[in-house]
Scaffold this motif. Structure first.
Motif, PDB file in Angstrom:
ATOM      1  N   LEU A  13       2.212   2.222  -5.081  1.00 41.51           N
ATOM      2  CA  LEU A  13       1.795   2.483  -6.458  1.00 41.51           C
ATOM      3  C   LEU A  13       2.911   3.228  -7.174  1.00 41.51           C
ATOM      4  N   LYS A  14       3.110   2.880  -8.442  1.00 39.53           N
ATOM      5  CA  LYS A  14       4.130   3.538  -9.258  1.00 39.53           C
ATOM      6  C   LYS A  14       3.502   4.043 -10.545  1.00 39.53           C
ATOM      7  N   ALA A  15       4.255   4.858 -11.290  1.00 38.28           N
ATOM      8  CA  ALA A  15       3.756   5.437 -12.533  1.00 38.28           C
ATOM      9  C   ALA A  15       3.133   4.356 -13.409  1.00 38.28           C
ATOM     10  N   GLY A  16       1.930   4.632 -13.904  1.00 35.92           N
ATOM     11  CA  GLY A  16       1.201   3.687 -14.748  1.00 35.92           C
ATOM     12  C   GLY A  16       0.175   2.870 -13.990  1.00 35.92           C
ATOM     13  N   ASP A  17       0.276   2.812 -12.658  1.00 36.77           N
ATOM     14  CA  ASP A  17      -0.705   2.064 -11.868  1.00 36.77           C
ATOM     15  C   ASP A  17      -2.027   2.832 -11.827  1.00 36.77           C
ATOM     16  N   ILE A  18      -3.109   2.085 -11.704  1.00 37.82           N
ATOM     17  CA  ILE A  18      -4.458   2.653 -11.679  1.00 37.82           C
ATOM     18  C   ILE A  18      -5.183   2.132 -10.447  1.00 37.82           C
ATOM     19  N   VAL A  19      -5.864   3.024  -9.747  1.00 41.79           N
ATOM     20  CA  VAL A  19      -6.647   2.660  -8.570  1.00 41.79           C
ATOM     21  C   VAL A  19      -8.114   2.938  -8.876  1.00 41.79           C
ATOM     22  N   ILE A  20      -8.975   1.980  -8.530  1.00 41.66           N
ATOM     23  CA  ILE A  20     -10.419   2.178  -8.563  1.00 41.66           C
ATOM     24  C   ILE A  20     -10.824   2.285  -7.094  1.00 41.66           C
ATOM     25  N   GLN A  21     -11.028   3.506  -6.626  1.00 39.44           N
ATOM     26  CA  GLN A  21     -11.299   3.782  -5.219  1.00 39.44           C
ATOM     27  C   GLN A  21     -12.813   3.918  -5.062  1.00 39.44           C
ATOM     28  N   ARG A  22     -13.406   2.986  -4.314  1.00 38.37           N
ATOM     29  CA  ARG A  22     -14.863   2.903  -4.227  1.00 38.37           C
ATOM     30  C   ARG A  22     -15.388   3.378  -2.874  1.00 38.37           C
ATOM     31  N   GLY A  23     -15.249   4.672  -2.602  1.00 36.14           N
ATOM     32  CA  GLY A  23     -15.838   5.260  -1.397  1.00 36.14           C
ATOM     33  C   GLY A  23     -15.269   4.737  -0.098  1.00 36.14           C
ATOM     34  N   THR A  24     -14.001   4.363  -0.077  1.00 36.62           N
ATOM     35  CA  THR A  24     -13.402   3.810   1.136  1.00 36.62           C
ATOM     36  C   THR A  24     -12.582   4.850   1.891  1.00 36.62           C
TER      37      THR A  24
END
Length: 159
Positions: A126-137
């Motif tokens: 991941l680099k600046a500007g990237d977005i993660v949707i982390q769903r309880g993993t």
């Protein structure tokens, strides 16, 4: 060790006599360092939906917060390079020592630097500007660069 980023400034707005005003303007004081150089600042939290805009929920800064039922956490995280945390490059099949699982839905934005999101079966840079949707993993963060990675995260109570 790489240069440590500054602790963020928090500006809170509100109303006074029917007009919008700044009610607080200060450097965040809810800051912890659970591992050397790993800076976590819990900026704001809520404990209901819809949110009551007239109150602030006092929160304890912990590495693994318990997001209030029907609530949220707003968190600033500064992650140093793995080498500064004493984490050596991992061999194939080794589990990252900071692997953990959350019971929240997390919206994570990479503000600066770069970092690997490690999951049980794969990883991605991941680099600046990237977005993660982390769903309880089950996941970990691995900073294999020479500079800090800064993230902003909103953690939401989840089922």
């Amino acid at each position: 060790m790489s240069q440590i980023p500054k602790i963020p400034r928090r500006i809170v707005t509100g109303n006074k006599n029917g007009k919008s005003v700044i009610t607080e303007d200060a450097i965040v004081n809810n800051v912890s360092e659970h591992f050397p150089g790993l800076i976590i600042s819990d900026i704001w939290a809520t404990n209901q939906m819809p949110v009551d805009l007239s109150k602030e929920l006092k929160i304890e800064n912990t590495a693994m917060p318990e997001t209030p039922a029907h609530g949220s956490y707003f968190r600033y995280v500064s992650i140093p390079p793995d080498k500064d945390l004493g984490i050596s490059p991992l061999e194939k099949g080794q589990v990252h020592p900071l692997m953990h699982k959350t019971d929240t839905l997390d919206y994570i934005i990479i503000l600066s630097g770069e970092i690997y999101l490690i999951l049980e079966e794969e990883e991605t840079l991941l680099k600046a500007g990237d977005i993660v949707i982390q769903r309880g993993t089950n996941h970990a963060w691995s900073n294999r660069s020479a500079t800090y990675c800064i993230q902003l995260a909103v953690l939401l109570d989840a089922k």
